[in-house]
Design a protein around this motif. Structure first.
Motif, PDB file in Angstrom:
ATOM      1  N   ALA A  24      10.946  -1.851  -9.629  1.00 14.18           N
ATOM      2  CA  ALA A  24      10.771  -0.860 -10.696  1.00 14.18           C
ATOM      3  C   ALA A  24      10.122  -1.514 -11.903  1.00 14.18           C
ATOM      4  N   PHE A  25       9.374  -0.720 -12.645  1.00 12.65           N
ATOM      5  CA  PHE A  25       8.785  -1.219 -13.891  1.00 12.65           C
ATOM      6  C   PHE A  25       8.504  -0.033 -14.800  1.00 12.65           C
ATOM      7  N   THR A  26       8.371  -0.328 -16.066  1.00 11.83           N
ATOM      8  CA  THR A  26       7.980   0.690 -17.028  1.00 11.83           C
ATOM      9  C   THR A  26       6.555   0.381 -17.468  1.00 11.83           C
ATOM     10  N   CYS A  27       5.818   1.439 -17.761  1.00 10.02           N
ATOM     11  CA  CYS A  27       4.441   1.229 -18.214  1.00 10.02           C
ATOM     12  C   CYS A  27       3.900   2.515 -18.820  1.00 10.02           C
ATOM     13  N   GLN A  28       2.755   2.382 -19.407  1.00 12.65           N
ATOM     14  CA  GLN A  28       2.043   3.549 -19.908  1.00 12.65           C
ATOM     15  C   GLN A  28       1.448   4.307 -18.721  1.00 12.65           C
ATOM     16  N   LYS A  29       1.335   5.591 -18.859  1.00 13.92           N
ATOM     17  CA  LYS A  29       0.826   6.433 -17.768  1.00 13.92           C
ATOM     18  C   LYS A  29      -0.517   5.940 -17.238  1.00 13.92           C
ATOM     19  N   GLU A  30      -1.388   5.514 -18.121  1.00 14.73           N
ATOM     20  CA  GLU A  30      -2.727   5.098 -17.703  1.00 14.73           C
ATOM     21  C   GLU A  30      -2.728   3.762 -16.946  1.00 14.73           C
ATOM     22  N   ASP A  31      -1.635   3.024 -17.023  1.00 15.61           N
ATOM     23  CA  ASP A  31      -1.548   1.735 -16.325  1.00 15.61           C
ATOM     24  C   ASP A  31      -0.821   1.827 -14.983  1.00 15.61           C
ATOM     25  N   ARG A  32      -0.224   2.964 -14.705  1.00 18.06           N
ATOM     26  CA  ARG A  32       0.642   3.122 -13.533  1.00 18.06           C
ATOM     27  C   ARG A  32      -0.053   2.771 -12.214  1.00 18.06           C
ATOM     28  N   GLU A  33      -1.193   3.340 -11.936  1.00 15.11           N
ATOM     29  CA  GLU A  33      -1.862   3.104 -10.649  1.00 15.11           C
ATOM     30  C   GLU A  33      -2.252   1.646 -10.467  1.00 15.11           C
ATOM     31  N   ALA A  34      -2.730   1.015 -11.527  1.00 14.46           N
ATOM     32  CA  ALA A  34      -3.109  -0.398 -11.432  1.00 14.46           C
ATOM     33  C   ALA A  34      -1.886  -1.272 -11.154  1.00 14.46           C
ATOM     34  N   LEU A  35      -0.766  -0.971 -11.771  1.00 13.70           N
ATOM     35  CA  LEU A  35       0.441  -1.765 -11.535  1.00 13.70           C
ATOM     36  C   LEU A  35       1.006  -1.537 -10.140  1.00 13.70           C
ATOM     37  N   ILE A  36       0.959  -0.316  -9.669  1.00  7.55           N
ATOM     38  CA  ILE A  36       1.407  -0.042  -8.293  1.00  7.55           C
ATOM     39  C   ILE A  36       0.523  -0.806  -7.310  1.00  7.55           C
ATOM     40  N   ARG A  37      -0.771  -0.770  -7.526  1.00  5.52           N
ATOM     41  CA  ARG A  37      -1.707  -1.507  -6.673  1.00  5.52           C
ATOM     42  C   ARG A  37      -1.378  -3.008  -6.707  1.00  5.52           C
ATOM     43  N   ARG A  38      -1.060  -3.520  -7.887  1.00  3.97           N
ATOM     44  CA  ARG A  38      -0.729  -4.946  -8.030  1.00  3.97           C
ATOM     45  C   ARG A  38       0.547  -5.303  -7.267  1.00  3.97           C
ATOM     46  N   VAL A  39       1.529  -4.419  -7.270  1.00  3.62           N
ATOM     47  CA  VAL A  39       2.762  -4.651  -6.505  1.00  3.62           C
ATOM     48  C   VAL A  39       2.429  -4.773  -5.022  1.00  3.62           C
ATOM     49  N   PHE A  40       1.610  -3.867  -4.504  1.00  6.16           N
ATOM     50  CA  PHE A  40       1.231  -3.919  -3.090  1.00  6.16           C
ATOM     51  C   PHE A  40       0.410  -5.166  -2.764  1.00  6.16           C
ATOM     52  N   GLU A  41      -0.420  -5.604  -3.691  1.00  9.62           N
ATOM     53  CA  GLU A  41      -1.169  -6.856  -3.483  1.00  9.62           C
ATOM     54  C   GLU A  41      -0.214  -8.042  -3.387  1.00  9.62           C
ATOM     55  N   GLU A  42       0.791  -8.070  -4.239  1.00 14.07           N
ATOM     56  CA  GLU A  42       1.751  -9.175  -4.234  1.00 14.07           C
ATOM     57  C   GLU A  42       2.594  -9.145  -2.956  1.00 14.07           C
ATOM     58  N   ILE A  43       2.965  -7.958  -2.503  1.00 13.74           N
ATOM     59  CA  ILE A  43       3.703  -7.838  -1.237  1.00 13.74           C
ATOM     60  C   ILE A  43       2.858  -8.390  -0.091  1.00 13.74           C
ATOM     61  N   ARG A  45       0.446 -10.562  -0.284  1.00  9.18           N
ATOM     62  CA  ARG A  45       0.342 -12.012  -0.450  1.00  9.18           C
ATOM     63  C   ARG A  45       1.582 -12.705   0.116  1.00  9.18           C
ATOM     64  N   CYS A  46       2.756 -12.151  -0.162  1.00  9.64           N
ATOM     65  CA  CYS A  46       4.002 -12.754   0.339  1.00  9.64           C
ATOM     66  C   CYS A  46       4.082 -12.706   1.861  1.00  9.64           C
ATOM     67  N   LYS A  47       3.490 -11.687   2.455  1.00  8.76           N
ATOM     68  CA  LYS A  47       3.506 -11.569   3.914  1.00  8.76           C
ATOM     69  C   LYS A  47       2.508 -12.501   4.592  1.00  8.76           C
ATOM     70  N   THR A  48       1.408 -12.806   3.921  1.00 14.58           N
ATOM     71  CA  THR A  48       0.321 -13.535   4.578  1.00 14.58           C
ATOM     72  C   THR A  48       0.131 -14.978   4.103  1.00 14.58           C
ATOM     73  N   GLN A 110       8.521 -16.211   3.746  1.00 23.43           N
ATOM     74  CA  GLN A 110       7.431 -15.430   4.326  1.00 23.43           C
ATOM     75  C   GLN A 110       7.958 -14.556   5.461  1.00 23.43           C
ATOM     76  N   GLY A 111       8.851 -15.087   6.284  1.00 28.07           N
ATOM     77  CA  GLY A 111       9.457 -14.301   7.355  1.00 28.07           C
ATOM     78  C   GLY A 111      10.265 -13.138   6.812  1.00 28.07           C
ATOM     79  N   ALA A 112      10.982 -13.373   5.722  1.00 27.76           N
ATOM     80  CA  ALA A 112      11.753 -12.288   5.097  1.00 27.76           C
ATOM     81  C   ALA A 112      10.818 -11.203   4.575  1.00 27.76           C
ATOM     82  N   ALA A 113       9.714 -11.607   3.953  1.00 30.98           N
ATOM     83  CA  ALA A 113       8.743 -10.630   3.444  1.00 30.98           C
ATOM     84  C   ALA A 113       8.158  -9.818   4.593  1.00 30.98           C
ATOM     85  N   ARG A 114       7.834 -10.476   5.682  1.00 29.97           N
ATOM     86  CA  ARG A 114       7.295  -9.759   6.842  1.00 29.97           C
ATOM     87  C   ARG A 114       8.316  -8.789   7.412  1.00 29.97           C
TER      88      ARG A 114
END
Length: 131
Positions: A24-43, A45-48, A110-114
């Motif tokens: 979870a995170f708080t942010c301005q409405k205009e930043d929401r999509e970029a932060l969600i995308r960043r979370v998925f990028e980090e996930i 990265r942890c898997k690969t 990495q195994g836990a992330a996968r």
């Protein structure tokens, strides 16, 4: 700068069976999509990619510190005992926490992330306050 809240719910600790990881995170409405995308990028990265030794050390430190703080509250103990009873586990599991944390390696994380992120199922909830 945004604060991010991440929790690990492991009903069968130390197993990842039935585990979840709310983010979870708080942010301005205009930043929401970029932060969600960043979370998925980090996930991803942890898997690969293996985390660095420094990231592993920081993770261990944070997990042990959070556990130490949590143990001071009655709600922690009520929740832990309730989960153990529900899952049929022994109270001895509570004594193994630090030992299990010390076992974390780059490969095990990495195994836990996968494992945690193997399912394509996830939910995104957005709270938009009234104006």
């Amino acid at each position: 700068t945004y604060g991010v809240y991440v929790a690990i719910n492991q009903p069968f600790f130390p197993s990842w069976k039935g585990a979840s990881l709310p983010i979870a995170f708080t942010c301005q409405k205009e930043d929401r999509e970029a932060l969600i995308r960043r979370v998925f990028e980090e996930i991803e990265r942890c898997k690969t990619t293996l985390c660095s030794e420094q990231e592993i050390a920081t993770l261990k430190l944070l997990l042990l510190k959070a556990r130490k703080q949590a143990k001071e509250s009655n709600s922690f103990w009520l929740n832990e005992i309730s989960q153990l009873v529900k899952t049929g586990q022994s109270l001895e599991v509570l004594d193994r926490y630090q030992e299990e944390i010390e076992k974390i390696t780059q490969e095990s994380l990495q195994g836990a992330a996968r494992s945690l992120f193997a399912s394509p199922n996830y939910s995104i909830f957005t709270h938009v306050p009234k104006k």
